[in-house]
Structure formats: C-alpha cells, structure tokens
Design a protein around this motif. Structure first.
Motif, mmCIF file in Angstrom:
data_model
loop_
_atom_site.group_PDB
_atom_site.id
_atom_site.type_symbol
_atom_site.label_atom_id
_atom_site.label_comp_id
_atom_site.label_asym_id
_atom_site.label_seq_id
_atom_site.Cartn_x
_atom_site.Cartn_y
_atom_site.Cartn_z
ATOM 1 N N ASN A 54 0.823 -1.208 0.000
ATOM 2 C CA ASN A 54 0.000 0.000 0.000
ATOM 3 C C ASN A 54 0.857 1.258 0.000
ATOM 4 O OD1 ASN A 54 -2.432 -1.459 0.111
ATOM 5 N ND2 ASN A 54 -2.373 -1.540 2.347
ATOM 6 N N GLU A 55 0.478 2.187 -0.853
ATOM 7 C CA GLU A 55 1.218 3.435 -0.978
ATOM 8 C C GLU A 55 1.272 4.217 0.321
ATOM 9 O OE1 GLU A 55 0.968 7.798 -3.173
ATOM 10 O OE2 GLU A 55 -0.460 6.228 -3.735
ATOM 11 N N ASP A 56 0.133 4.332 1.019
ATOM 12 C CA ASP A 56 0.102 5.192 2.205
ATOM 13 C C ASP A 56 1.109 4.747 3.261
ATOM 14 O OD1 ASP A 56 -1.401 2.877 2.715
ATOM 15 O OD2 ASP A 56 -2.749 3.892 4.118
ATOM 16 N N GLU A 57 1.323 3.436 3.385
ATOM 17 C CA GLU A 57 2.262 2.927 4.385
ATOM 18 C C GLU A 57 3.699 3.292 4.021
ATOM 19 O OE1 GLU A 57 1.543 -1.242 4.687
ATOM 20 O OE2 GLU A 57 -0.566 -0.993 5.258
ATOM 21 N N LEU A 58 4.039 3.157 2.746
ATOM 22 C CA LEU A 58 5.399 3.485 2.320
ATOM 23 C C LEU A 58 5.629 4.996 2.311
ATOM 24 C CD1 LEU A 58 6.186 0.929 -0.537
ATOM 25 C CD2 LEU A 58 6.766 0.834 1.891
ATOM 26 N N ASN A 59 4.600 5.764 1.959
ATOM 27 C CA ASN A 59 4.738 7.226 2.029
ATOM 28 C C ASN A 59 5.157 7.658 3.430
ATOM 29 O OD1 ASN A 59 3.895 7.494 -0.636
ATOM 30 N ND2 ASN A 59 1.789 8.034 -0.108
ATOM 31 N N LEU A 60 4.556 7.033 4.431
ATOM 32 C CA LEU A 60 4.848 7.381 5.814
ATOM 33 C C LEU A 60 6.277 6.974 6.192
ATOM 34 C CD1 LEU A 60 3.607 8.657 8.331
ATOM 35 C CD2 LEU A 60 2.789 6.382 9.000
ATOM 36 N N HIS A 119 4.636 10.917 -2.281
ATOM 37 C CA HIS A 119 3.724 9.961 -2.907
ATOM 38 C C HIS A 119 4.492 8.878 -3.672
ATOM 39 C CE1 HIS A 119 -0.259 12.023 -2.438
ATOM 40 N NE2 HIS A 119 0.551 13.048 -2.193
ATOM 41 N N LEU A 120 3.739 7.858 -4.097
ATOM 42 C CA LEU A 120 4.247 6.836 -5.000
ATOM 43 C C LEU A 120 3.276 6.718 -6.160
ATOM 44 C CD1 LEU A 120 5.256 4.104 -2.407
ATOM 45 C CD2 LEU A 120 6.732 5.807 -3.474
ATOM 46 N N ASN A 121 3.799 6.363 -7.312
ATOM 47 C CA ASN A 121 3.004 6.321 -8.528
ATOM 48 C C ASN A 121 2.546 4.898 -8.851
ATOM 49 O OD1 ASN A 121 1.807 7.661 -10.701
ATOM 50 N ND2 ASN A 121 3.681 8.809 -11.140
ATOM 51 N N SER A 122 1.623 4.782 -9.778
ATOM 52 C CA SER A 122 1.179 3.482 -10.270
ATOM 53 C C SER A 122 0.604 3.654 -11.670
ATOM 54 C CB SER A 122 0.122 2.871 -9.341
ATOM 55 O OG SER A 122 -0.262 1.592 -9.801
ATOM 56 N N SER A 123 1.044 2.789 -12.571
ATOM 57 C CA SER A 123 0.570 2.855 -13.955
ATOM 58 C C SER A 123 0.782 1.483 -14.572
ATOM 59 C CB SER A 123 1.342 3.946 -14.712
ATOM 60 O OG SER A 123 0.870 4.069 -16.040
ATOM 61 N N SER A 124 1.346 1.428 -15.765
ATOM 62 C CA SER A 124 1.665 0.149 -16.374
ATOM 63 C C SER A 124 2.915 -0.432 -15.713
ATOM 64 C CB SER A 124 1.917 0.327 -17.877
ATOM 65 O OG SER A 124 3.086 1.089 -18.096
ATOM 66 N N SER A 125 3.119 -1.724 -15.887
ATOM 67 C CA SER A 125 4.256 -2.380 -15.255
ATOM 68 C C SER A 125 5.589 -1.912 -15.816
ATOM 69 C CB SER A 125 4.146 -3.900 -15.421
ATOM 70 O OG SER A 125 4.108 -4.243 -16.809
ATOM 71 N N SER A 126 5.564 -1.275 -16.992
ATOM 72 C CA SER A 126 6.810 -0.808 -17.608
ATOM 73 C C SER A 126 7.176 0.613 -17.193
ATOM 74 C CB SER A 126 6.700 -0.876 -19.137
ATOM 75 O OG SER A 126 5.635 -0.056 -19.598
#
Length: 222
Positions: A54-60, A119-126
């Motif tokens: 989860n992004e929120d955990e790593l953001n912290l 933040h962290l991003n998310s899109s295609s695997s590439s």
C-alpha cells in the motif's frame, strides 16, 4: 640574536594577518529552516495498492526517513500525519475533499519555508522513475522542483522531467511546496526498492541534497 628577533617579529606579523578559512557545513544551510512533510493518503485511503503493498504505508516510512535526515542537517521538521490515519481521522465515510482541505490548513499552520508532499506512482508495469511536480503558477516551486529532481535522478535514474500541475495540495496552500512521486509501485523492480528501508534513507539523502541546493542557489539569506 638579531636573527632571532627578526624571526619573532615576522612570525607575529604572519599571525596577525592570517585569517582562517571557515567552511560552512551543509547542516548550517538548513539550521533555521522549517519544513513540513505531507505523507500522502492514509487511513481508509490506501492510495495505490499493488501486490499487497500500500502506498500510504510506504509514504509514511519514506517521510520518517526524510524527517530524520533533514533534522540531522539542522532543519525543524513537522509532518501532517504520523500514523495510519488520513487528516479527518475518521474510520467511516472517508472524504477526499475534507482530507485535502485539512492537509492544506495543517501545512500553512506551521508557516514553513517549504513543504514536500510524498507519494508513490502506479501505472503500467513498464513505467518507472521518480518525478517532481510544482504548482503551475509558481516560479519558486519550479526552481525547488528542479533542484530536488536533479539530485533524485542520480539515485533513481529517472528519465522523467519535472512537471507543472494544479494538484490541490500545491494550489490550495500559501506555502512553497512540491509533490514528489518517489517511484512506481506498479513496476516490480521499483516496488522492491521502495519497500526497502535502506532505499528510504537513500531517497531521504537525495531529496535533502536537493533542498540544500535550492536554499544555496535561490533562497535569500536570513
């Protein structure tokens, strides 16, 4: 005897004229600076979620590493959240609008020299690479983004450029700030790095170097 007296006089003159070179350590650049960190998402809002991460955990976690690094360099650092809660601190009826409104208020409450939304991003695997965003009407924001980006790309290898935006956290605050996407959770290789505590420290160091570059190059002295 005359030779001895001449040597003593010459030594005294050299001592009076000599002025030691005082080097300013990097920590002194941030010693009077107030910086706010805004770890994105939290609570019922996990942000991006890929393969159980989860992004929120790593953001912290990244923000805590960054807080520690900035404080070792002399900065005073505050955070909009320090646990797994969004700003409303409700466990029901999550409202993104309320959360973002409260984040902007919290940032400005500290009257910081600058703030960073993590933040962290998310899109295609590439897709991969860090990216720094600044408010489209802020020249100072653009300068800050450039300084942080230049340092981060030496670590992340990103091919992305800084980008203007109208993200709420950037346009609604009165404070100078940027939003940093530290990498893509959707990319398996980057996801592995972003989960790593040692990598968090490397990110913190690179971002802090960028902040110091900004204050050294663009900001007026106290």
């Amino acid at each position: 005897m005359k030779k001895m007296m001449s040597f003593i006089i010459l030594f005294a003159l050299c001592t009076c004229l000599y002025k030691p070179v005082i080097h300013v350590s990097s920590s002194q650049l941030l010693s009077k600076r107030v910086i706010v960190l805004d770890p994105g998402h939290g609570g019922l809002d996990n942000g991006a979620s890929v393969a159980g991460v989860n992004e929120d955990e790593l953001n912290l976690k990244i923000s805590f590493a960054l807080k520690e690094e900035l404080e070792t360099r002399g900065a005073t650092v505050y955070m909009t959240r320090t646990d797994d809660q969004d700003m409303t601190r409700r466990d029901y009826n999550y409202s993104k609008q309320d959360d973002m409104y409260l984040r902007a208020l919290k940032v400005d409450e500290y009257q910081p020299d600058l703030f960073l939304s993590i933040h962290l991003n998310s899109s295609s695997s590439s897709a991969w690479g860090s990216q720094v965003f600044y408010y489209k009407k802020s020249e100072e924001g653009q300068r800050l983004a450039s300084c942080i980006h230049d340092q981060m790309k030496t670590l992340t290898g990103t091919r992305k450029n800084i980008s203007s935006s109208s993200f709420y956290i950037l346009r609604a605050t009165q404070s100078l700030g940027v939003l940093i996407e530290c990498g893509f959770l959707s990319n398996a290789n980057e996801r592995g790095q972003l989960k790593n505590k040692a990598y968090h420290k490397k990110l913190a160091s690179a971002i802090s170097d960028g902040i110091e570059d900004y204050f050294h190059s663009f900001s007026a002295p106290f």
